[in-house]
Design an enzyme around this catalytic site. Structure first.
Site, PDB file in Angstrom:
ATOM      1  N   GLU A 253       5.094   4.931   3.603  1.00 47.57           N
ATOM      2  CA  GLU A 253       4.520   6.216   4.018  1.00 47.57           C
ATOM      3  C   GLU A 253       5.643   7.224   4.243  1.00 47.57           C
ATOM      4  O   GLU A 253       6.710   6.867   4.763  1.00 47.57           O
ATOM      5  CB  GLU A 253       3.713   6.027   5.304  1.00 47.57           C
ATOM      6  CG  GLU A 253       3.157   7.284   5.936  1.00 47.57           C
ATOM      7  CD  GLU A 253       2.267   8.080   4.985  1.00 47.57           C
ATOM      8  OE1 GLU A 253       2.526   9.288   4.804  1.00 47.57           O
ATOM      9  OE2 GLU A 253       1.319   7.493   4.432  1.00 47.57           O
TER      10      GLU A 253
ATOM     11  N   ASP B 216      -2.105  12.159  -1.862  1.00 45.17           N
ATOM     12  CA  ASP B 216      -2.087  13.616  -1.752  1.00 45.17           C
ATOM     13  C   ASP B 216      -2.365  14.234  -3.119  1.00 45.17           C
ATOM     14  O   ASP B 216      -1.685  13.909  -4.106  1.00 45.17           O
ATOM     15  CB  ASP B 216      -0.729  14.096  -1.251  1.00 45.17           C
ATOM     16  CG  ASP B 216      -0.494  13.735   0.213  1.00 45.17           C
ATOM     17  OD1 ASP B 216      -1.471  13.330   0.877  1.00 45.17           O
ATOM     18  OD2 ASP B 216       0.658  13.844   0.676  1.00 45.17           O
TER      19      ASP B 216
ATOM     20  N   ASN C 188       9.919   6.997   0.613  1.00 43.70           N
ATOM     21  CA  ASN C 188       9.338   7.658  -0.545  1.00 43.70           C
ATOM     22  C   ASN C 188       9.235   6.607  -1.648  1.00 43.70           C
ATOM     23  O   ASN C 188      10.247   6.178  -2.204  1.00 43.70           O
ATOM     24  CB  ASN C 188      10.227   8.825  -0.981  1.00 43.70           C
ATOM     25  CG  ASN C 188       9.627   9.621  -2.128  1.00 43.70           C
ATOM     26  OD1 ASN C 188       8.677   9.195  -2.775  1.00 43.70           O
ATOM     27  ND2 ASN C 188      10.205  10.788  -2.384  1.00 43.70           N
TER      28      ASN C 188
ATOM     29  N   LYS D 120      -2.229  22.567  -6.808  1.00 44.80           N
ATOM     30  CA  LYS D 120      -1.630  23.608  -7.643  1.00 44.80           C
ATOM     31  C   LYS D 120      -0.879  22.991  -8.825  1.00 44.80           C
ATOM     32  O   LYS D 120      -0.171  22.003  -8.675  1.00 44.80           O
ATOM     33  CB  LYS D 120      -0.686  24.475  -6.817  1.00 44.80           C
ATOM     34  CG  LYS D 120      -1.385  25.268  -5.715  1.00 44.80           C
ATOM     35  CD  LYS D 120      -0.394  26.102  -4.921  1.00 44.80           C
ATOM     36  CE  LYS D 120      -1.104  26.891  -3.816  1.00 44.80           C
ATOM     37  NZ  LYS D 120      -0.164  27.704  -3.021  1.00 44.80           N
TER      38      LYS D 120
ATOM     39  N   ASP E  25       0.860  -1.180   0.000  1.00 52.14           N
ATOM     40  CA  ASP E  25       0.000   0.000   0.000  1.00 52.14           C
ATOM     41  C   ASP E  25       0.896   1.229   0.000  1.00 52.14           C
ATOM     42  O   ASP E  25       1.623   1.479   0.969  1.00 52.14           O
ATOM     43  CB  ASP E  25      -0.910  -0.008   1.234  1.00 52.14           C
ATOM     44  CG  ASP E  25      -1.936   1.116   1.208  1.00 52.14           C
ATOM     45  OD1 ASP E  25      -2.329   1.524   0.097  1.00 52.14           O
ATOM     46  OD2 ASP E  25      -2.352   1.574   2.286  1.00 52.14           O
TER      47      ASP E  25
ATOM     48  N   ASP F 110     -10.949  10.527  -4.188  1.00 54.41           N
ATOM     49  CA  ASP F 110     -12.206  11.270  -4.126  1.00 54.41           C
ATOM     50  C   ASP F 110     -12.083  12.588  -4.893  1.00 54.41           C
ATOM     51  O   ASP F 110     -13.029  13.369  -4.923  1.00 54.41           O
ATOM     52  CB  ASP F 110     -12.596  11.537  -2.666  1.00 54.41           C
ATOM     53  CG  ASP F 110     -11.525  12.302  -1.909  1.00 54.41           C
ATOM     54  OD1 ASP F 110     -10.362  11.873  -1.951  1.00 54.41           O
ATOM     55  OD2 ASP F 110     -11.846  13.327  -1.270  1.00 54.41           O
TER      56      ASP F 110
END
Length: 298
Positions: free
Chosen positions: A143, A195, A170, A199, A117, A231
């Protein structure tokens, strides 16, 4: 074996039917899903009875993950966690590949199929799966928020899970090296509500980029799968673009299993994993649509 395509999608083996039937929490989760859909489908809060207390999304998370029994576990070193919502993966401190662990120290059986994941967050999603599949699969969460990794590892130890491991890493930098050294096959990779970096000048910070996609596709076993969701439509479309471009190696799962329904735009109608992520729960509570795709390697 390299020419063999698994006709049954691998995610169907993630949760055994016996475990689902016997799990009281799964039954409660089903009831909870129905309740949430009822609330989210209402046109306004006024449609909910004034005498019925309205459940909130943090409560939904606690209820959906009640089977883990982790809310009472407190990490004294961390206390109440406060973490940055978005982290820049291009920062110098995250540009160094993580040290490859000794897989025999990390997993009880390092040759089991691996589920990764990317952006594992709190780790609850992965721990829920690991708890239901002891001895059949290993799970690894990557993570870039170190405090979340530390807490997830604490929870995993408290739950005595020997088939799960979390790394402060990363994925853009470390994924390929980690997977190339893992002794077993790579069964599934999930990237769930990453994330968004809204921008335009920050789009290069998004986790799904061509090098990572190629590393995932190359690392997957024949019949291995990739599950992506967001989402945020713009982010979902961006991820889809990269994985759709691998059509010579990947097919969408509705081409393998016709029972997996998609809407008119090709998004999966429901989550095939058996459990929703925390972000997914919050987003659906607020009435947002979740855009999902799952691919299978030919």
């Amino acid at each position: 074996m390299a020419n063999t395509i698994l006709k049954t999608p691998l995610f169907s083996t993630i949760i055994t039917s016996a475990a689902v039937r016997s799990s009281k929490s799964s039954f409660n989760s089903s009831l909870l899903h129905n309740h949430v859909r009822h609330i989210c489908n209402c046109s306004s809060a006024a449609s909910v009875s004034q005498h019925q207390p309205q459940i909130r999304s943090p409560q939904l998370v606690a209820l959906e993950y009640a089977d883990l029994s982790i809310p009472h576990i407190v990490c004294e070193e961390l206390g109440a966690l406060r973490v940055r919502q978005h982290v820049n993966p291009l920062s110098s401190c995250l540009s160094v590949p993580v040290e490859v662990p000794n897989w025999e120290d990390v997993f009880e059986d390092p040759k089991l199929p691996l589920v990764v994941d990317i952006g594992s967050g709190s780790g609850r999603f992965l721990m829920w799966l690991a708890k239901r599949n002891p001895g059949s699969k290993n799970y690894m969460g990557l993570e870039i928020r170190k405090k979340l990794v530390t807490r997830a590892e604490t929870w995993a130890k408290e739950l005595a899970l020997s088939n799960i491991h979390f790394l402060f890493a990363n994925a853009s930098i470390s994924f390929k090296q980690l997977i190339s050294t893992y002794p077993g096959p790579l069964m599934l990779v999930s990237i769930l509500c990453p994330d968004p970096h809204f921008k335009k000048r920050h789009h290069k910070r998004r986790i799904v980029q061509k090098p990572l996609v190629e590393a995932i596709v190359d690392g997957l076993m024949p019949g291995g799968q990739v599950f992506i969701q967001s989402d945020v439509l713009e982010v979902a479309v961006d991820m889809r673009k990269y994985f759709d471009a691998e059509s010579d190696k990947l097919v969408h799962v509705d081409n393998v299993d016709s029972s997996l329904l998609c809407d008119n735009e090709g998004w999966l109608v429901s989550n095939p994993m058996g459990i929703r992520t925390e972000r997914e729960i919050h987003a659906e509570y607020e009435g947002a649509k979740i855009y999902r795709r799952m691919y299978q390697k030919q």
